[in-house]
Design a protein around this motif. Structure first.
Motif, PDB file in Angstrom:
ATOM      1  N   LEU A   1      56.592   3.323  21.122  1.00 18.36           N
ATOM      2  CA  LEU A   1      57.850   3.969  21.480  1.00 18.36           C
ATOM      3  C   LEU A   1      58.831   3.825  20.322  1.00 18.36           C
ATOM      4  O   LEU A   1      58.638   2.992  19.434  1.00 18.36           O
ATOM      5  CB  LEU A   1      58.456   3.301  22.724  1.00 18.36           C
ATOM      6  CG  LEU A   1      57.602   3.282  23.980  1.00 18.36           C
ATOM      7  CD1 LEU A   1      58.256   2.401  25.045  1.00 18.36           C
ATOM      8  CD2 LEU A   1      57.401   4.688  24.511  1.00 18.36           C
TER       9      LEU A   1
ATOM     10  N   LEU B   1      64.926   8.565  27.452  1.00 19.20           N
ATOM     11  CA  LEU B   1      64.227   9.459  26.527  1.00 19.20           C
ATOM     12  C   LEU B   1      63.212   8.673  25.695  1.00 19.20           C
ATOM     13  O   LEU B   1      62.083   9.115  25.496  1.00 19.20           O
ATOM     14  CB  LEU B   1      65.224  10.159  25.604  1.00 19.20           C
ATOM     15  CG  LEU B   1      66.095  11.235  26.232  1.00 19.20           C
ATOM     16  CD1 LEU B   1      67.161  11.701  25.244  1.00 19.20           C
ATOM     17  CD2 LEU B   1      65.244  12.410  26.676  1.00 19.20           C
ATOM     18  N   LYS B   2      63.616   7.507  25.218  1.00 22.66           N
ATOM     19  CA  LYS B   2      62.715   6.676  24.418  1.00 22.66           C
ATOM     20  C   LYS B   2      61.525   6.179  25.243  1.00 22.66           C
ATOM     21  O   LYS B   2      60.421   6.035  24.716  1.00 22.66           O
ATOM     22  CB  LYS B   2      63.464   5.486  23.813  1.00 22.66           C
ATOM     23  CG  LYS B   2      64.404   5.880  22.692  1.00 22.66           C
ATOM     24  CD  LYS B   2      65.078   4.655  22.089  1.00 22.66           C
ATOM     25  CE  LYS B   2      65.958   5.021  20.923  1.00 22.66           C
ATOM     26  NZ  LYS B   2      66.558   3.816  20.293  1.00 22.66           N
TER      27      LYS B   2
ATOM     28  N   ARG C   1      60.306   7.875  27.604  1.00 22.61           N
ATOM     29  CA  ARG C   1      59.607   9.103  27.996  1.00 22.61           C
ATOM     30  C   ARG C   1      59.449   9.205  29.511  1.00 22.61           C
ATOM     31  O   ARG C   1      58.360   9.458  30.027  1.00 22.61           O
ATOM     32  CB  ARG C   1      58.254   9.208  27.309  1.00 22.61           C
ATOM     33  CG  ARG C   1      58.342   9.240  25.808  1.00 22.61           C
ATOM     34  CD  ARG C   1      56.973   9.381  25.171  1.00 22.61           C
ATOM     35  NE  ARG C   1      57.087   9.048  23.763  1.00 22.61           N
ATOM     36  CZ  ARG C   1      56.250   8.233  23.130  1.00 22.61           C
ATOM     37  NH1 ARG C   1      55.233   7.689  23.767  1.00 22.61           N
ATOM     38  NH2 ARG C   1      56.409   7.987  21.860  1.00 22.61           N
TER      39      ARG C   1
ATOM     40  N   LYS D   1      58.752   1.475  34.323  1.00 23.55           N
ATOM     41  CA  LYS D   1      57.988   1.413  33.072  1.00 23.55           C
ATOM     42  C   LYS D   1      58.445   0.237  32.214  1.00 23.55           C
ATOM     43  O   LYS D   1      57.615  -0.464  31.624  1.00 23.55           O
ATOM     44  CB  LYS D   1      58.146   2.728  32.304  1.00 23.55           C
ATOM     45  CG  LYS D   1      57.271   2.792  31.061  1.00 23.55           C
ATOM     46  CD  LYS D   1      57.243   4.183  30.463  1.00 23.55           C
ATOM     47  CE  LYS D   1      56.291   4.262  29.292  1.00 23.55           C
ATOM     48  NZ  LYS D   1      56.222   5.642  28.767  1.00 23.55           N
TER      49      LYS D   1
END
Length: 77
Positions: free
Chosen positions: A9, A52-53, A55, A65
């Motif tokens: 990431l 966003l990083k 995902r 996550k």
């Protein structure tokens, strides 16, 4: 910080990780902002970048996550 980079990431900033961890503790954007001397809008923007990083489409998926990746303590969703 390269905590994200090691997992494929983009790397996370210290502020991004602090906001993420405080979010995982159930704090609101306003509460996080008061603790980190940011506005609630700035916290929301930081957390949007984190998602966003990671995902993921939203904070709940992001917290799940992040827990799996060890970025925050595991939480019960």
């Amino acid at each position: 910080m390269d905590l994200g980079k090691d997992r494929g990431l983009l790397p996370f900033t210290r502020t991004e990780l602090e906001c993420l961890r405080k979010c995982a503790m159930g704090k609101t954007d306003l509460q996080i902002g008061l603790e980190l001397e940011l506005t609630a809008g700035e916290v929301a923007s930081v957390l949007n970048v984190v998602m966003l990083k990671l995902r993921v489409p939203n904070r709940l998926a992001g917290l799940a996550k992040a827990g799996r990746l060890g970025l925050v303590d595991q939480i019960d969703c």
